[in-house]
Design an enzyme around this catalytic site. Sequence first.
Site, PDB file in Angstrom:
ATOM      1  N   ARG A 229      10.927 -43.709 -37.632  1.00 26.35           N
ATOM      2  CA  ARG A 229      10.234 -43.445 -36.362  1.00 26.35           C
ATOM      3  C   ARG A 229      10.585 -44.588 -35.428  1.00 26.35           C
ATOM      4  NH1 ARG A 229       4.112 -41.375 -35.343  1.00 26.35           N
ATOM      5  NH2 ARG A 229       5.201 -39.462 -35.847  1.00 26.35           N
TER       6      ARG A 229
ATOM      7  N   HIS B 257      11.208 -34.579 -32.166  1.00 31.57           N
ATOM      8  CA  HIS B 257      10.256 -34.689 -33.274  1.00 31.57           C
ATOM      9  C   HIS B 257      10.470 -33.456 -34.176  1.00 31.57           C
ATOM     10  CE1 HIS B 257       7.041 -36.071 -35.616  1.00 31.57           C
ATOM     11  NE2 HIS B 257       6.010 -35.928 -34.814  1.00 31.57           N
TER      12      HIS B 257
ATOM     13  N   GLN C 257       7.876 -32.172 -36.825  1.00 33.26           N
ATOM     14  CA  GLN C 257       6.717 -31.505 -36.225  1.00 33.26           C
ATOM     15  C   GLN C 257       7.060 -30.048 -35.904  1.00 33.26           C
ATOM     16  OE1 GLN C 257       3.499 -32.883 -35.520  1.00 33.26           O
ATOM     17  NE2 GLN C 257       3.137 -30.695 -35.334  1.00 33.26           N
TER      18      GLN C 257
ATOM     19  N   ASP D 100       0.212 -31.262 -25.926  1.00 27.96           N
ATOM     20  CA  ASP D 100       0.409 -32.585 -26.519  1.00 27.96           C
ATOM     21  C   ASP D 100      -0.175 -33.606 -25.547  1.00 27.96           C
ATOM     22  OD1 ASP D 100       1.258 -34.730 -28.072  1.00 27.96           O
ATOM     23  OD2 ASP D 100       3.352 -34.630 -27.436  1.00 27.96           O
TER      24      ASP D 100
ATOM     25  N   CYS E   8      -0.028 -31.099 -31.793  1.00 33.77           N
ATOM     26  CA  CYS E   8       0.577 -31.860 -32.899  1.00 33.77           C
ATOM     27  C   CYS E   8      -0.337 -32.977 -33.402  1.00 33.77           C
ATOM     28  CB  CYS E   8       1.919 -32.434 -32.468  1.00 33.77           C
ATOM     29  SG  CYS E   8       1.779 -33.582 -31.081  1.00 33.77           S
TER      30      CYS E   8
ATOM     31  N   ARG F  48       2.973 -30.086 -42.140  1.00 32.39           N
ATOM     32  CA  ARG F  48       3.918 -31.207 -42.090  1.00 32.39           C
ATOM     33  C   ARG F  48       4.366 -31.549 -43.511  1.00 32.39           C
ATOM     34  NH1 ARG F  48       3.887 -34.609 -37.716  1.00 32.39           N
ATOM     35  NH2 ARG F  48       5.712 -35.423 -38.802  1.00 32.39           N
TER      36      ARG F  48
HETATM   37  N1   CP Z   1       1.909 -35.376 -35.115  1.00 34.84           N
HETATM   38  C1   CP Z   1       2.294 -36.580 -35.567  1.00 34.84           C
HETATM   39  O1   CP Z   1       3.488 -36.896 -35.685  1.00 34.84           O
HETATM   40  O2   CP Z   1       1.270 -37.400 -35.916  1.00 34.84           O
HETATM   41  P1   CP Z   1       1.394 -38.952 -36.273  1.00 34.84           P
HETATM   42  O3   CP Z   1       1.862 -39.664 -35.052  1.00 34.84           O
HETATM   43  O4   CP Z   1       0.003 -39.365 -36.689  1.00 34.84           O
HETATM   44  O5   CP Z   1       2.378 -39.110 -37.400  1.00 34.84           O
HETATM   45  N1  NVA Z   2       4.452 -37.091 -27.790  1.00 31.82           N
HETATM   46  C1  NVA Z   2       3.673 -37.894 -28.716  1.00 31.82           C
HETATM   47  C2  NVA Z   2       3.659 -37.279 -30.073  1.00 31.82           C
HETATM   48  C3  NVA Z   2       2.860 -38.003 -31.105  1.00 31.82           C
HETATM   49  C4  NVA Z   2       2.954 -37.375 -32.449  1.00 31.82           C
HETATM   50  C5  NVA Z   2       4.252 -39.309 -28.768  1.00 31.82           C
HETATM   51  O1  NVA Z   2       5.482 -39.459 -28.755  1.00 31.82           O
HETATM   52  O2  NVA Z   2       3.464 -40.256 -28.823  1.00 31.82           O
END
Ligand code: CP
Ligand code: NVA
Length: 309
Positions: free
Chosen positions: A103, A130, A133, A225, A265, A293
């Site tokens: 990440r 992502h 997701q 989101d 999400c 997930r």
């Molecule tokens: N939806 C999602 O990726 O959640 P987290 O940021 O908690 O991993």
């Molecule tokens: N768009 C959000 C998604 C979190 C899972 C972010 O990037 O923070």
Amino acid sequence: MKGKKNLITLLDYSDAQVAALIDCADQLKKQKGKLRADLKGKTVALVFQKPSNRTRVSFSVGVHQLGGHSLYLGPDEISLGKRESTYDVAKTLSRYVQCIVARVFHHSDMVELAEHADVPVINALCDLHHPCQALADIQTIRGQFGKWKGLTLAYVGDGNNVFHSLMIACAKVGMNVRFAGPPGHDPDPEILKVARTIARKNGVAIECVRNPQAAVKGAQIIYSDVWVSMGQEQETARRTKDFKGYQINADLLKDAAKNYIFMHCLPAHRGLEVTADVIDGKHSVIFDQAENRLHAQKAVLLYLLKSGH
Ligand code: CP
Ligand code: NVA
């Protein structure tokens, strides 16, 4: 690992591969977390430069259920490009582990990591994509409606990483997508262009409008989101102003399909992008999404790490 595979964006996967991953995820879901030995003796590194609940926990649990071992490496342990170069991290980790789940902030870091790692790299979120997701999302949608074809998903809010991966996944499985967001927060034009080409090939469309009512009208899936993604915290005041009018609430949903589902999400902010009555109401499937997930990512791990898959 020669000819190793990655999951950086679903654009690298064929329509058939995406559908096969969801079929596998559904099979794994039926097994209810039964311990397997597919990843016996294998270690998966979770290199996270940003916080996470769902992604981190579902990968840790998923690797465990497949018989492997996971190792969480947060920003204090591995600081990509700061303590050492992304190249050195990729090369070093490849000598210890059999897969890297990452990440990161910038998509370019993800690409660099994947290019130099000798083991599969899985994108666990970057600024542009992502994919894990989106896989869980389309698994959830088919779980609810028993199909993808003929459905329309309306996404209201920011044209961000989550939306990019979602529109690609929907295009690949033959769903229509309608996006509504304010000026200045449209999806990336290049990603939109490629996703539209895929959609067209599959006889569906991705429409972008400004009016959230127009996007939601008749849609079976309503998705939102956060307005402020991780890394954009300094833009909170401006974004909160920009997205006013893009909240998903009962009034907006009056024209949605009668049997609509609400998706997010997570994490979510009740009272901002969605009201509490909607996200906690009977149409909401947010925790099915979160659960999926786990199943979808186990399918990805099997595909990337198990020969014959
Ligand atoms: N939806 C999602 O990726 O959640 P987290 O940021 O908690 O991993
Ligand atoms: N768009 C959000 C998604 C979190 C899972 C972010 O990037 O923070």
